[in-house]
Design a protein around this motif. Structure first.
Motif, short mmCIF file in Angstrom:
data_model
loop_
_atom_site.label_atom_id
_atom_site.label_comp_id
_atom_site.label_asym_id
_atom_site.label_seq_id
_atom_site.Cartn_x
_atom_site.Cartn_y
_atom_site.Cartn_z
N GLU A 134 3.58 0.93 2.81
CA GLU A 134 3.20 -0.02 3.86
C GLU A 134 3.09 -1.41 3.28
N GLY B 188 1.39 -4.44 3.34
CA GLY B 188 0.13 -4.96 3.89
C GLY B 188 0.10 -6.48 3.90
N ASN C 147 0.83 -1.19 0.00
CA ASN C 147 0.00 0.00 0.00
C ASN C 147 0.87 1.24 0.00
#
Lengths: 83, 83
Positions: free
Chosen positions: B78, B80, B3
């Motif tokens: 990020e 995920g 992400n």
């Protein structure tokens, strides 16, 4: 000086033509492996005092900045150093 | 699934008519103490792998998402949980 950052994003399931356009352009530019693109708004509000700030920001988001039918909003409130 | 959140904001000194319009509306609605409103973009990219991710995101921001003459960009990556 209080700095408020409001993040407005489309709810899941709501079509995002701007995101789709960016996704298409990325594929045309040769970028692979991008599964999804979603576009939202970032609104920075500067307040001169922290009086009832959370209540005000919540109300401003609901009444003016976001459309609660199709958008979600989150915000952070930072107490900045006075200029 | 990776992400990436890209935040695009106008550089200081660049006029922001959308922000000014919101500021005007807030005053009309009776909100006091708001010194400034700036509007930016929030772009969420979902990648299916983390291969050279930082390099790709930097390039995508510079080439497609932001206009480096008038806009600044920052991003967070990020890792995920795979769906």
């Amino acid at each position: 000086m209080i700095n408020v950052n409001v993040h407005i994003t489309l709810k899941e399931g709501v079509l995002d033509p701007e995101g789709k356009a960016i996704e298409g352009s990325l594929h045309n530019l040769g970028y692979e492996g991008i599964e999804d693109v979603r576009v939202g708004k970032l609104i920075n509000l500067t307040f001169d005092n922290s009086d009832r700030i959370e209540e005000k920001v919540e109300e401003i988001c609901r009444k003016l900045l976001a459309n609660p039918v199709i958008e979600n909003y989150t915000y952070t409130i930072e107490d900045g150093v006075a200029k």
